[in-house]
Structure formats: C-alpha cells, structure tokens
Motif scaffolding. Structure first.
Motif, short mmCIF file in Angstrom:
data_model
loop_
_atom_site.label_atom_id
_atom_site.label_comp_id
_atom_site.label_asym_id
_atom_site.label_seq_id
_atom_site.Cartn_x
_atom_site.Cartn_y
_atom_site.Cartn_z
N MET B 115 1.10 -0.94 -0.20
CA MET B 115 0.17 -0.15 0.13
C MET B 115 1.06 0.84 0.01
SD MET B 115 -3.55 -0.51 2.36
CE MET B 115 -3.43 -2.04 2.93
N ILE B 116 1.66 1.15 0.10
CA ILE B 116 2.52 2.23 1.57
C ILE B 116 3.12 2.33 -0.68
CG2 ILE B 116 5.07 3.57 2.35
CD1 ILE B 116 4.15 1.51 4.78
N TRP B 117 3.85 1.51 -0.83
CA TRP B 117 4.78 1.38 -2.58
C TRP B 117 3.93 2.23 -3.05
CZ3 TRP B 117 9.65 0.88 -4.14
CH2 TRP B 117 9.26 0.99 -5.51
N GLY B 118 2.65 1.94 -3.31
CA GLY B 118 1.32 2.42 -3.96
C GLY B 118 1.13 3.68 -4.01
N ALA B 119 0.91 4.11 -2.79
CA ALA B 119 0.98 5.30 -3.21
C ALA B 119 2.50 6.25 -3.22
CB ALA B 119 0.42 5.79 -1.10
N ASP B 120 3.56 6.21 -2.85
CA ASP B 120 4.38 6.89 -2.66
C ASP B 120 5.67 6.63 -3.64
OD1 ASP B 120 3.48 7.94 -0.48
OD2 ASP B 120 4.64 7.57 1.08
N LYS B 121 5.38 5.63 -3.91
CA LYS B 121 6.46 5.07 -5.76
C LYS B 121 7.42 4.84 -4.74
CE LYS B 121 3.18 4.65 -8.70
NZ LYS B 121 2.56 3.89 -8.50
N VAL B 122 7.56 4.74 -3.35
CA VAL B 122 8.63 4.52 -2.78
C VAL B 122 8.56 3.85 -1.20
CG1 VAL B 122 9.68 6.81 -1.46
CG2 VAL B 122 11.61 5.23 -2.02
N GLN B 123 9.59 2.76 -1.22
CA GLN B 123 9.33 2.76 0.45
C GLN B 123 10.03 3.01 1.47
OE1 GLN B 123 7.37 1.16 2.66
NE2 GLN B 123 7.91 -1.35 1.01
N THR B 124 8.73 4.24 1.99
CA THR B 124 9.54 5.12 3.21
C THR B 124 9.25 4.34 4.40
OG1 THR B 124 7.31 5.37 3.58
CG2 THR B 124 8.37 7.40 1.97
N PHE B 125 8.67 3.45 5.18
CA PHE B 125 9.29 2.69 6.25
C PHE B 125 10.18 1.69 6.44
CE2 PHE B 125 5.14 5.57 5.86
CZ PHE B 125 4.89 6.20 7.06
N THR B 126 11.20 1.27 6.43
CA THR B 126 11.93 -0.10 6.52
C THR B 126 11.95 0.11 8.25
OG1 THR B 126 14.01 0.96 5.67
CG2 THR B 126 12.56 0.27 4.66
N LEU B 127 12.80 -0.92 8.33
CA LEU B 127 13.38 -1.40 9.75
C LEU B 127 14.66 -1.01 9.71
CD1 LEU B 127 12.42 -2.72 11.95
CD2 LEU B 127 13.27 -4.80 11.53
N THR B 128 15.07 -0.45 10.32
CA THR B 128 16.62 0.44 10.06
C THR B 128 16.95 -0.38 11.51
OG1 THR B 128 16.08 2.17 11.99
CG2 THR B 128 15.74 2.90 9.50
N PRO B 129 18.56 -0.08 11.50
CA PRO B 129 19.17 -1.04 12.31
C PRO B 129 18.64 -0.17 14.24
CG PRO B 129 20.00 -1.07 10.77
CD PRO B 129 19.04 -0.13 10.03
N THR B 130 19.21 1.20 13.41
CA THR B 130 19.25 1.97 14.98
C THR B 130 17.49 1.41 15.57
OG1 THR B 130 19.21 3.07 13.51
CG2 THR B 130 19.68 4.44 15.94
N VAL B 131 16.60 2.10 15.20
CA VAL B 131 15.55 1.21 15.92
C VAL B 131 15.84 -0.14 16.43
CG1 VAL B 131 13.06 1.00 15.49
CG2 VAL B 131 14.20 2.79 14.66
N PHE B 132 15.95 -0.86 15.30
CA PHE B 132 15.54 -2.51 15.73
C PHE B 132 16.41 -2.88 17.13
CE2 PHE B 132 17.39 -6.41 15.66
CZ PHE B 132 16.62 -7.29 15.52
N PHE B 133 18.01 -2.22 16.93
CA PHE B 133 18.55 -2.78 18.06
C PHE B 133 18.79 -2.12 19.05
CE2 PHE B 133 20.64 -4.18 14.26
CZ PHE B 133 21.43 -5.62 15.17
N TYR B 134 18.37 -0.76 19.35
CA TYR B 134 18.37 -0.15 20.65
C TYR B 134 16.50 0.21 21.03
CZ TYR B 134 22.83 1.05 19.26
OH TYR B 134 23.81 2.07 18.71
N PHE B 135 15.53 -0.01 19.73
CA PHE B 135 14.09 0.61 20.68
C PHE B 135 13.02 -1.14 20.77
CE2 PHE B 135 15.54 4.43 19.28
CZ PHE B 135 15.47 4.44 20.90
N LEU B 136 13.36 -2.22 19.25
CA LEU B 136 12.82 -3.41 20.00
C LEU B 136 13.19 -4.05 20.42
CD1 LEU B 136 10.99 -2.70 15.93
CD2 LEU B 136 10.53 -2.15 18.19
N LEU B 137 14.62 -4.76 19.97
CA LEU B 137 14.90 -5.86 20.52
C LEU B 137 15.43 -6.07 22.18
CD1 LEU B 137 16.35 -8.42 19.26
CD2 LEU B 137 18.61 -7.40 19.09
#
Lengths: 195, 848
Positions: B115-137
């Motif tokens: 859906m996001i791709w369809g709307a933006d034609k670019v992937q704006t939301f991805t899992l970034t290492p910072t977020v993953f390693f510092y906040f989710l993990l």
C-alpha cells in the motif's frame, strides 16, 4: 592407592559386578578405591559410622535416610557388592539399554527401580505404603523450622489426598508412580559416574 | 527528493520514539526526557548531520503544528496498525493453528508495504538498524532473560554454549567459504565480492534469531530441554555474531593484505572480551536491580519501572562499551528474577510480568510487520539466482551438519543424550530473523559493492526460514512425535519428591566421591543462601523461601478461590463481612454443604443456568468482593485471580487468625538452615546410637528434635499404647474407609491435639459413615478452634473443599472420616448431648 585397590579386587568379582550393575570396568575400580577409602575399619565392609564420617552428609537433610538405603534390612554392614548395587540405581539409562528387550531381569537403573528407591526413602517401615506419619517425617526433614507443625500436618494431609486414589489415606507405590508419571525421573535420578 | 528525505526523517524519529513509547508508562517522567534526548540525537545521527532537519523546519513553518505532532502521531499510529494486524490474526484461530502468527504478520507487512509503495512509489518505512537494535530488540531480550527457566538453562548451559559458540562459528565459516568456492567455480556470474566479504556475509547469516525462535517455538510447545537448547543458543550466540561481524567488518576495511597474525589474535581476544564483558555488565546490573528492589517499598507504584529502566540501561551500557548487549540483558534478567520476585510486592511482580509480556509481544509484532514492509522496496531487490539459492541451500544444509556433528560430540558427555528426532528439530529450528537483516542493512555500501544483493538474500533467507520452516514446524513435530512440553500441574508430592531427588543425588555424589553437577549446584545454592540472599533479599522475603510450602500456598489459594466461587453461587458470601469467628463461617459452610449434597448432582447438571440465576440476586454480598471475584473468575489465568483473592483472604485471615498464610509465622528463622539440619542429624545419630546401646533395633522411627513435636505426634511406644486401647474397645469397628489401613488409624489426624483414647461410647466413625451428610455437628477441629483461637487452619481442601463431582465428594467423605477417627471419639466425649442426626439446616437462599 588406586592400584592397591584394584589389586585387591579380583577380576571375576569385577565381572560379576559389571554384569549386575552395568558399571564399566574403570568405574568399578574407581568406586572401589572410594569404597576402601571410606572403609576405616579395613574389613571390606562399610558401617553406618563409615558413611557418617562424610562431612557433607551431615548437612544433607536426607543424609541419614540415604545412608540407610545402603543397608539391607536388619544389617548394619554393607560390602562392596551391595554398595555398588545401590549406586547402580543412579546410573543414567543408556541408549542401548532402552531398546533392550525386557525379558531379562530389569536393570537396577530402570525408571521403576529409581522410583522405588525414592519411594523407600519415604517408606520407613517398608510396608509398601507411605503413611501420613512417614510423609510428615520426611517433610520435617526437608523444610525449615519456619513452618509450624500444624501447617506441615495439613501439607501432609493434602499431599496424601492428592495422590491417594483408593481412599486408604496412604500412598502406595502404584499411586506414587502415577503422581510422578510426568516427572523426568530418568534424568533427575541419574548422576554421571566418572569413567 | 525533499519529500523522501522528510519521510525518512520522520520514519527515524517515529521509530525512535516508538521504542521510547514502548517503555513502561509508569516511568512517564523519565521516559519523556529519554524520548526527548532520543529524538534529538536521532535527528543529529540520521538526517545527514541534522542540517536537513533545520532546512525542512524552516520551510514548513506554516504547517508547524502538524509537523510538531507528526512524529509521535505516526509512532502511535504504526503501533496501532501493527497490533491491529495481530488482533485480526488472533481472531482467526483456525488459521493460526496451521500458519504461525509470525508468518501471518510478515504477510500483513507485505500488504502494508504494498500500500505504501502504491501511494509513494518508494518505500518510506523500513526497519532501520537503529530502531531495531535500540528500541525493539531490548524488550524482547529482557523478557526472555527475566522469564528464563533458570534451572533448565543452567543444567544445559554447556550444550547451549557449544552450539552458540562453535555452531555459530561453523555456520559462518562454512557458509562464507562455500559461497566463495562456488563463486570461484563460476556459479554466480559476475559478482564483486571477495573472500572476506563472503565471510562477513556468512557471519551475519550465521546467528539463529531469538525473536523468530520464540515466535515459532512458543506455538509448537516442544519439551523443555529441546526448547531451551535452541532458544538459549539463539540468545547466547549474539556474542559470537557481534564479534564475527565486527572482526570481518574490520578486516574488510583493512583489506586482505593488512591482515596478519596479530590482527587475528586480536579478533580472538575480542571474542572473549565481548562475550564475558557483556555478561559481566549484565550481572552487575542484575545485582544492582536486586539491591535496588530491596529499598523500593515506599514507592511501590513505580517499583516495577526500575526493572525496565535498569534492564534497558544494561543493554545500552553494553552497547556503549561495544560489548554484547544481548548477553548483558539476558544475564541481567536471569540474575535478578529471583530476588526481584522475592523483594517486590506481589502486585509489582505481577505488573512486571504482564508489562514485560506486553512490550515483548508488542515489539515482536512490530518487528515482524516491518520485516514484511521492508521487503516491498525496489531498491534492494537485486536478483542473482546462483547467489540466493546457494545461500538458502547452504544455510539449511550446514545447520543440519553442524547440529548433528556437535550433538554427536555432546552426547558422549550428556547424562541424557539428545535423540535423533530432537536433533532434527534443533536443526530445523535454526531460524534466521531480524537480527541478520539488521546487520545486513548496517553494511557499508562503500566497502561492499553488492550490499543490496546481500540485504535481498538475507531477506529471502529470513522469509524462507520463518515462513517455510515456521509453517512446517508444527506438522513435523507432530509427525516425528517429538516429546511435547508437559502441562505442569503442581502437586505437592511431585514437588517434594523433586526436592528429594536433588538431595539424594548430592548425597550419592558425596558418597561415591565425585564432584559433579549436583555437587556444584549444592555448593552454589549454599553460597547463594549464605551471601547473595543475605545481601540482595529483604530479610522478610528471605524467611518465606520454601518451595514445598509455596506450592501448598498456591494450592490453598486455588481452593479458596473455588470455595468462594462455590459459596457465592449460593449467595452466601456474607461470611466475609461477618465479624463472627472462624467457626461460624466454617460451620455455615459445612452445613450448607451437607444440606446440598443431594442437590449437588442436579446442580451440576443444571450447569451454568443455575449459576447465572443465583448470581443475579445476591443482595447481601459485599459488592466489591463480588465484583472482584467475578472478574477473577472470568480471567483465564488463575494467577490473577489468586491475587485478588489473596488480599481478601489475608484480611479475613487476620481477623480470624486463620493462619494458612506463610507470612504468619511465629517462629522466626534466624538460624541458618544448614545448622538446623546439622543439629538435627547429629541429634538423630545420638538417639539412634543410644537406642542401639540400650538394645533396641537401630532402625527406629526417626525422632524429631523438638519436644513439643514429639508430644504432638505420639510414635513408637505411644502408638502401641493407643492401638492397645483401641483394640480393647469392644464397640470399636473400623469404618469402611479405614478397613484397609488399620495401621495408621491410631495416628491422630491433626497433630495439635493429644490423642485421648476415649471411653467406650458407640463408635462415632461408624455412625458418620452411615450418615455421610451428617456434618452439622461441629467437627472436632472446630471445637478445638473455639478453645484455641490461635489455631492454624489446616488445608482448606483437607476439611471442606467444595467437591466438584460426586465421586470426589464420596472420597472426601471417606477421607474425613478416616482421618479423624480418634478425634471423633474425643469430640463425642465433649459433646455427648448432640444427636447423631442433625436437624436439617435452613436451606440456603440460593435455591429458593
């Protein structure tokens, strides 16, 4: 020390013990040297006092019960053979033993025998039942003084009630097995003997 | 272009704050500051040095308000979306039975990403290492550590370490070298990847992922040992992964020619530093938490927050020191769990437990959804059939080879060998997940030309393992008949016997002169009791440590709950409010029970209809209590209910001196347990020695050290006396329940009474056997209780648990009769005028 011990132990004796208990040759000689070092009277048998000299057993809440388990009923000496027979209960069950047909006599380290050993620790009068009183004694040994006798009594009541299926207010060996059905006795009642 | 930057920035900010948000809400103030600093640093760290952020802010001055709110708004929105996905998934149980939740979450991620791709034609939301390693993990890891089954973990620690260290190294090396070999053989076409880069890739692919393992294995419910080995491996291999990744990353930067022996030695040294340093940091924080919770009594509200903040700090500290953060957090959780549970108030313990689950589960959901979203991005999809397929193939095959080889070695030393089937499941459970993806994204594009190919391959491997192996795991486990986790019903005998096993094994090790696992464990336990507990545990909590009694306590609570529910069903909860003594409510209960016994069956069959109707009209019941209990009953988890009830029952216990609580001890235990046991043993030995001297058989009943105890429990000689008295009694007949066990009959059932062999009245046991419903007459223990208000209530079930089936009821009846045979005599002595058949009690209102 070790060499002297193995010299004293005849080959055929080792073979017999091996057959009966399933210990390996080196395990038997190792345990024999332990046996002789415990045997202060140097008469080839161990008495209760010999066991009681092991310092750690004095702070084991069940120490004396376990010592008692080494002695056949009515005797107060145990020879190496009997010593090994008791220890054999704690040998882990090996793969090849599991698949072996059960036509021969059950090995000492089978699940049932392990459970029977534990059962005997409760069952002091050897009437194949754990009565409330026997249970209470074991409980008293295993819990600290911070639990009152009344509480302990009701714990014992409850324990019996949980396990008792035929309503005789005692836990028979069958009931005991039933309660511990899910417990991994094979692992919990095994230690690794050094080779 | 500007929009894309803006969105990327938002994403970072949003995900940053997302981590912040998911920390406990009790910590609102700390959290706010943390989030502020977090967002601040994120704009510095990510937005190309932050100047981009300034420029954008200046341009968008008109929409300032929206701008201001966007980040937290998006965070909240995304969390909501991810959790809604989970909600949708979990509402279709027939689907989740076949396909694991994690797979479905990834699929939802695909859709959202589309859906996001369809709307933006670019992937704006991805899992970034910072977020993953510092906040989710961190949350997932902290939860894993805090709820780690310690005994299982430490008994299998050796095996776990072997798999985690050697297994991971093997995976990394074999994958890297094989791919390089294939490359040399020309199977992949034209790729700009050198040997070192292959090894780097191998090292990031090597680690089994804790998040994926938890997600898949939790649904399969395999047995404990198997689970702990795979799970423990996935947690502990982080140290190895971090080192391998850093070392090879360094090597790649250095370039092949610069690597000499010294560098390699440094790499090996850094492994030990990273792994042990990380663990040490964790242990230090664990000790700190335990120590801290000793003193948080006065700030109970935010007490649970400390666990989260400190756990998070342990993660960040290790990360700051470039040590293994996962190891640090795991050990922090493992160490503090015991003391935290003992020190904190029970409510706080529950809060920690649930909050931990909320955060861990929430993060896990977000991770999987974003793993799915990340896939829908044209940039990363660089296809190279040879490389991708070979990677998938090698990952799978080398996992099997590694596990089987290591198990073959381990089985020679293991007490209980791992079976073939277990090994298959262990190999099959080697799931790769978000950790690998996070590491892949962290690769430096300047140094590794084919980064996108690697990211793409990593994603494919992750999907393959999580989706394919996740779906097939359950059928495989069923098909291979893997030993499942057993439902742990706690029974006292089990608990007791388990403890007995432990003592026995230690004793046998002592006797046979070996120093083994059990020996070490008992030494550790001794050390822990002597030092750790003393320092880290509240004195009040230390006294309550007793497993057998805890089980008893739990069971009693359960009974009490059933009892209240049962009583409530008949609208008779007033007893809670009545200021009368304990006897009243007992008597009432007894009478009601006996009265209802014939009705019981009908009642049962009527089932819930009757229940609901009676529940409607309970005007006299304390509303609060009623509400609580109702709520409790609807809770699936009994623990919660235990808690609500706990409170009330304690209260009533205090009023009525109803001492089945463990906080009610009169005797305080200042002496060390060891001394106690020692004294007891010595006394026993003295006794048996003396008795042996006097010519009595040494195998007597073991005596008790306390005199009063001996008085209370006549044994040996007194038994025979009692027996004699009974056999003299001509009228005496065994009741049905006793006929098989004449032996223990003379034992008084409740040790607080002296057995007074009574005179020859007609046998009460027999009478009550004929009249099973006869229980209005005050039971003996109640009569006793009247005299002695400090009497301790025995097990609830022991005397008056609500029988839930006719069979149980019959058994109870028998039991009750049989256990008080001596006392009924005494009672009849005291209460001769009481008629054998009681007048029918007034029927309870509930049945009108």
């Amino acid at each position: 020390m070790g060499s002297r011990a193995s010299r004293l132990l005849r080959e055929e004796e080792i073979e017999e013990i091996k057959k009966e208990t399933g210990f390996s040759h080196s395990q038997i000689t190792r345990l024999y040297s332990r046996f002789t070092s415990l045997d202060k009277g140097e008469n080839g048998t161990l008495s209760r006092e010999d066991f009681q000299r092991i310092p750690e057993l004095a702070i084991n809440p069940l120490g004396d019960r376990i010592i008692n388990a080494f002695f056949p009923e009515g005797e107060d000496q145990v020879n190496f053979r009997g010593f090994m027979r008791t220890l054999a209960h704690f040998r882990p069950i090996e793969d090849n033993e599991k698949n072996k047909n059960t036509s021969a006599t059950e090995p000492l380290n089978s699940r049932t025998n392990k459970l029977l050993f534990a059962f005997r620790l409760y069952d002091l009068d050897r009437d194949d039942k754990i009565s409330r009183d026997e249970l209470l004694q074991v409980l008293r040994m295993m819990v600290g003084v911070n639990i009152s006798d009344e509480q302990l009594g009701s714990i014992a009541d409850r324990t019996i009630q949980e396990a008792d299926t035929n309503g005789d207010s005692c836990i028979s060996f069958n009931e005991f097995i039933k309660v511990l059905e899910k417990v991994d006795v094979e692992q919990k009642m095994s230690i690794r003997f050094l080779h | 272009m500007a929009t894309s930057w803006l969105l990327k920035l938002f994403l970072c900010v949003f995900l940053m704050a997302c981590g912040g948000l998911s920390l406990p809400s009790e910590e609102a103030e700390t959290q706010n500051t943390q989030r502020d600093t977090g967002t601040g640093s994120s704009s510095n760290a990510t937005g190309d040095g932050g100047h981009g952020a300034v420029a954008i802010a200046a341009l968008r001055i008109v929409t300032w308000k929206w701008h201001h709110i966007t980040a937290p708004y998006l965070v909240a929105l995304w969390i909501l979306v991810a959790w809604l996905c989970k909600l949708i998934i979990e509402s279709n149980h027939h689907v989740t039975n076949v396909i694991p939740e994690s797979v479905l979450l990834i699929c939802f991620g695909f859709m959202l990403g589309g859906m996001i791709w369809g709307a933006d034609k670019v992937q704006t939301f991805t899992l970034t290492p910072t977020v993953f390693f510092y906040f989710l993990l961190p949350q997932v890891i902290l939860d894993a550590g805090y709820h780690m089954p310690n005994k299982l973990f430490f008994t299998n620690l050796g095996a776990i370490l072997v798999y985690a260290v050697i297994g991971t190294c093997w995976n990394a090396a074999s994958l890297g070298l094989s791919l390089w070999g294939c490359h040399m053989g020309g199977l992949m076409g034209d790729l700009d990847i050198g040997l070192l880069q292959y090894l780097l890739f191998g090292s990031l692919m090597a680690a089994v992922d804790p998040v994926a393992v938890i997600a898949v294995f939790e649904q399969v419910q395999v047995n404990g040992v198997l689970f702990i080995i795979v799970f423990g491996e996935s947690l502990l291999n982080d140290g190895v992964t971090v080192v391998l990744f850093n070392v090879f990353d360094g090597f790649v930067s250095l370039g092949g020619s610069q690597i000499d022996a010294a560098e390699i030695v440094k790499g090996i040294v850094s492994f030990f530093v990273v792994a042990f340093g990380g663990s040490l940091v964790g242990i230090a924080f664990g000790l700190l938490i335990s120590l801290l919770t000793r003193f948080t009594k006065n700030i109970q509200i935010i007490e649970p927050g400390f666990i989260f903040v400190m756990g998070y700090l342990s993660y960040l500290t290790a990360e700051m020191l470039s040590l293994s953060a996962i190891l640090s957090t795991v050990f922090c959780g493992v160490l503090c769990q015991k003391y935290v549970r003992a020190n904190m108030h029970e409510h706080s313990v529950q809060t920690v437990k649930y909050a931990m689950k909320v955060f861990a589960n929430g993060s896990e959901t977000i991770i999987f959804v974003f793993l799915g979203i990340s896939a829908i991005d044209k940039v990363i999809w660089v296809w190279n059939t040879g490389f991708i397929l070979l990677t998938v193939f090698f990952v799978f095959v080398y996992r099997f080879i590694g596990v089987f080889f290591l198990t073959w070695i381990l089985n020679r030393y293991r007490l209980v060998p791992l079976e073939f089937i277990d090994q298959v499941i262990m190999s099959y459970g080697g799931l790769r997940g978000a950790v690998a993806y996070g590491l892949a994204v962290m690769l430096d594009e300047n140094k590794i030309k084919e980064k996108n190919l690697m990211v793409c391959t990593t994603l494919i491997v992750v999907y393959c393992t999580v989706i394919w192996q996740g779906i097939t795991m359950k059928p495989l486990v069923t098909w291979l008949k893997v030993k499942r986790a057993e439902v742990n019903e706690l029974t006292l005998l089990e608990k007791m016997t388990n403890k007995m096993f432990n003592h026995t094994l230690v004793a046998i090790e002592d006797i046979s002169g070996q120093i083994g696992h059990n020996y070490l464990r008992s030494k550790w336990k001794y050390f822990e009791e002597k030092w750790m507990s003393r320092i880290l545990m509240k004195p009040s909590a230390r006294k309550k440590q007793d497993e057998v009694f805890n089980v008893f306590h739990q069971l009693n609570l359960k009974d009490a709950m059933e009892y209240v529910a049962e009583a409530e069903r008949r609208g008779s909860l007033e007893f809670i409010r009545k200021e009368s003594v304990v006897i009243n409510f007992r008597k009432k209960f007894e009478s009601e029970y006996s009265e209802d016994m014939p009705d019981m069956r009908a009642n049962m069959s009527n089932g819930h209809r009757a229940t609901s109707t009676t529940r409607e009209r309970i005007p006299s019941v304390s509303v609060e209590m009623h509400k609580h209990t109702m709520k409790a009953m609807t809770e699936a988890e009994a623990v919660n209910a235990h808690h609500l009830l706990d409170q009330h029952l304690y209260k009533s216990r205090n009023q009525h001196r109803h001492g089945f609580s463990r906080s009610d001890f009169i005797i305080n235990k200042d002496e060390k347990e060891v001394q106690e046991i020692f004294k007891r043993t010595m006394k026993n030995r003295m006794d048996s020695f003396q008795s042996a001297k006097m010519g009595v058989s040494p195998k007597t009943v073991i005596k008790h050290t306390k005199n009063e105890h001996q008085r209370k429990m006549p044994k040996g000689k007194s038994i025979s006396q009692t027996k004699l008295c009974y056999s003299c009694d001509e009228d005496f007949e065994f009741s049905e329940g006793d006929s098989t066990s004449g032996y223990d009959l003379p034992y008084p059932s409740f040790p607080m009474r002296d057995s007074r062999p009574g005179g020859g009245i007609e046998n009460s046991a027999f009478v009550s056997d004929l009249n099973p419903t006869d229980s209005l007459q005050t039971p003996d223990w109640l009569a006793e209780g009247e005299l002695d208000s400090s009497m301790v209530a025995p097990s609830l079930r022991g005397q008056a648990s609500p029988p839930s089936s006719p069979i149980e009821m019959r058994r109870l009846g028998l039991l009750r009769i049989s256990t008080r045979s001596t006392d009924t005599k005494q009672m009849n002595n005291d209460q001769l005028p009481l008629p054998p058949t009681p007048p029918p009690p007034p029927p309870p209102s509930g049945h009108m």
